[in-house]
Design a protein around this motif. Structure first.
Motif, mmCIF file in Angstrom:
data_model
loop_
_atom_site.group_PDB
_atom_site.id
_atom_site.type_symbol
_atom_site.label_atom_id
_atom_site.label_comp_id
_atom_site.label_asym_id
_atom_site.label_seq_id
_atom_site.Cartn_x
_atom_site.Cartn_y
_atom_site.Cartn_z
ATOM 1 N N ALA A 257 27.667 31.259 48.042
ATOM 2 C CA ALA A 257 26.679 31.970 47.226
ATOM 3 C C ALA A 257 27.328 32.746 46.087
ATOM 4 O O ALA A 257 26.930 33.868 45.774
ATOM 5 C CB ALA A 257 25.844 32.901 48.101
ATOM 6 N N GLY A 258 28.346 32.136 45.488
ATOM 7 C CA GLY A 258 28.973 32.736 44.318
ATOM 8 C C GLY A 258 30.051 33.755 44.598
ATOM 9 O O GLY A 258 30.638 34.309 43.660
ATOM 10 N N ASP A 259 30.333 34.041 45.872
ATOM 11 C CA ASP A 259 31.316 35.069 46.217
ATOM 12 C C ASP A 259 32.407 34.521 47.134
ATOM 13 O O ASP A 259 32.219 33.510 47.827
ATOM 14 C CB ASP A 259 30.634 36.244 46.928
ATOM 15 C CG ASP A 259 29.964 37.212 45.970
ATOM 16 O OD1 ASP A 259 30.038 36.982 44.744
ATOM 17 O OD2 ASP A 259 29.364 38.187 46.441
ATOM 18 N N LYS A 260 33.528 35.244 47.156
ATOM 19 C CA LYS A 260 34.599 34.941 48.102
ATOM 20 C C LYS A 260 34.947 36.208 48.872
ATOM 21 O O LYS A 260 34.872 37.323 48.344
ATOM 22 C CB LYS A 260 35.833 34.393 47.384
ATOM 23 C CG LYS A 260 36.383 35.257 46.261
ATOM 24 C CD LYS A 260 37.471 34.511 45.501
ATOM 25 C CE LYS A 260 37.939 35.307 44.279
ATOM 26 N NZ LYS A 260 38.936 34.536 43.489
ATOM 27 N N LEU A 261 35.291 36.025 50.133
ATOM 28 C CA LEU A 261 35.676 37.112 51.026
ATOM 29 C C LEU A 261 37.160 36.950 51.307
ATOM 30 O O LEU A 261 37.588 35.917 51.834
ATOM 31 C CB LEU A 261 34.862 37.048 52.317
ATOM 32 C CG LEU A 261 34.955 38.254 53.252
ATOM 33 C CD1 LEU A 261 34.274 39.475 52.627
ATOM 34 C CD2 LEU A 261 34.322 37.935 54.602
ATOM 35 N N GLU A 262 37.944 37.973 50.958
ATOM 36 C CA GLU A 262 39.401 37.851 51.012
ATOM 37 C C GLU A 262 40.021 39.010 51.785
ATOM 38 O O GLU A 262 39.509 40.124 51.765
ATOM 39 C CB GLU A 262 40.000 37.882 49.601
ATOM 40 C CG GLU A 262 39.422 36.885 48.627
ATOM 41 C CD GLU A 262 39.809 37.234 47.204
ATOM 42 O OE1 GLU A 262 40.640 36.527 46.617
ATOM 43 O OE2 GLU A 262 39.283 38.253 46.682
ATOM 44 N N ARG A 263 41.177 38.720 52.388
ATOM 45 C CA ARG A 263 41.988 39.765 53.018
ATOM 46 C C ARG A 263 43.257 39.955 52.194
ATOM 47 O O ARG A 263 44.032 39.031 52.010
ATOM 48 C CB ARG A 263 42.347 39.377 54.456
ATOM 49 C CG ARG A 263 43.264 40.407 55.147
ATOM 50 C CD ARG A 263 43.565 40.013 56.577
ATOM 51 N NE ARG A 263 44.245 38.725 56.661
ATOM 52 C CZ ARG A 263 45.561 38.545 56.474
ATOM 53 N NH1 ARG A 263 46.346 39.566 56.159
ATOM 54 N NH2 ARG A 263 46.095 37.330 56.594
ATOM 55 N N TRP A 264 43.447 41.159 51.695
ATOM 56 C CA TRP A 264 44.653 41.537 50.959
ATOM 57 C C TRP A 264 45.410 42.556 51.814
ATOM 58 O O TRP A 264 45.063 43.723 51.817
ATOM 59 C CB TRP A 264 44.302 42.149 49.608
ATOM 60 C CG TRP A 264 43.579 41.228 48.672
ATOM 61 C CD1 TRP A 264 42.233 40.977 48.616
ATOM 62 C CD2 TRP A 264 44.169 40.445 47.629
ATOM 63 N NE1 TRP A 264 41.950 40.083 47.610
ATOM 64 C CE2 TRP A 264 43.122 39.746 46.979
ATOM 65 C CE3 TRP A 264 45.479 40.267 47.160
ATOM 66 C CZ2 TRP A 264 43.350 38.886 45.911
ATOM 67 C CZ3 TRP A 264 45.715 39.420 46.097
ATOM 68 C CH2 TRP A 264 44.654 38.737 45.481
ATOM 69 N N GLY A 265 46.389 42.095 52.575
ATOM 70 C CA GLY A 265 47.003 42.966 53.572
ATOM 71 C C GLY A 265 45.982 43.228 54.654
ATOM 72 O O GLY A 265 45.505 42.302 55.314
#
Length: 289
Positions: free
Chosen positions: A17-25
């Motif tokens: 839906a147009g978004d990304k879910l990311e883990r940064w550390g």
């Protein structure tokens, strides 16, 4: 497609839906991405309440909403390389994790060259490629027009233990810098560039990738050494195909130096779906040594 699969401190958890879910550390961020035109399979709790969520405005731009107190910036690692991460007002974090696939490639080429290598990094941003090249033992010239980005690059180098490495940091218009290097007779064994789709120089000069990239490659060709190692071009311009980039490199660098050319997409693996997020294209010219 070349995939940046060796991260420990970064993960592309899910997309939709147009978004990304990311883990940064240990920080979870939700950010928009124009490539993600497929639906979200399931909006889990981490989607609904990430640590930081960038909302795009219908009038352009956007803003962050934070669901917990985050540090002003924090650090993540890629092997021996370390980088400061900071959510910026234009949705970015100061690092493009997909570029790790290029960092690993250039580090291998530099280490295996068996000779001193001088690298020019143009449109160098916060210095991911600068840090990688310096860590591999190269002498690096880092050029970007934004003073803040150059300072961020210096800090990234120091984080990686490279504060005393032979890196020259230049805040300047890259086109004018290359022309001055021509007049000074300076040469480089490798050139890296990540040119924008569109931009304006300090004197009002207009850069449009489709019109300007080939002439700029020709300019850069003149400051390559007689025994160049590689030229790497990254592009996030929508609609520019790897084949077009291959042709540009062939007509410019390849015509003079022979060698071989490899062009394609770079991407990131998506943990939950097993799919791949495309993240632009790369073009690599390299010598046959």
């Amino acid at each position: 497609m070349r995939m940046a699969t060796d991260w420990q401190d970064y993960e592309l958890i899910d997309t939709g839906a147009g978004d990304k879910l990311e883990r940064w550390g240990d920080v979870i961020l939700r950010r928009p991405d124009p490539q993600i035109i497929w639906p979200l399979a399931k909006e889990s709790a981490d989607w609904q309440r990430p640590d930081g969520h960038y909302f795009r405005s219908s009038s352009g731009g956007g803003q962050w909403q934070f669901n917990k107190q985050l540090p002003e910036r924090w650090t993540i690692s890629y092997g021996p390389l370390r980088f400061h991460i900071k959510p910026t007002s234009f949705k970015h974090t100061g690092l493009f994790p997909e570029q790790a696939v290029n960092w690993s490639w250039m580090m291998k080429r530099i280490k295996e060259a068996g000779r001193p290598i001088r690298v020019l990094n143009l449109f160098a941003y916060t210095g991911g490629a600068t840090v990688a090249a310096a860590a591999a033992g190269a002498e690096v010239c880092h050029v970007d027009a934004a003073k803040g980005m150059v300072q961020w690059a210096k800090e990234n180098a120091a984080l990686s233990g490279l504060e005393s490495a032979p890196v020259r940091y230049i805040t300047d218009d890259v086109f004018k810098f290359v022309q001055r290097e021509q007049r000074r007779g300076k040469q480089y064994d490798a050139i890296i560039m990540d040119p924008p789709s569109y931009g304006r120089g300090p004197g009002g000069e207009t850069w449009k990738l489709e019109d300007s990239l080939y002439p700029f490659l020709e300019e850069c060709k003149s400051i390559l050494s007689d025994n160049p190692l590689f030229v790497l071009v990254n592009s996030y311009t929508t609609g520019l195909s790897p084949t077009v980039l291959h042709n540009l490199l062939h007509m410019s660098i390849g015509r003079r130096h022979g060698g071989k050319i490899d062009c394609g997409e770079i991407g990131l693996p998506i943990t939950r779906s097993g799919l791949t997020l495309p993240c632009g294209i790369y073009g690599r010219w390299e010598s046959n040594e």
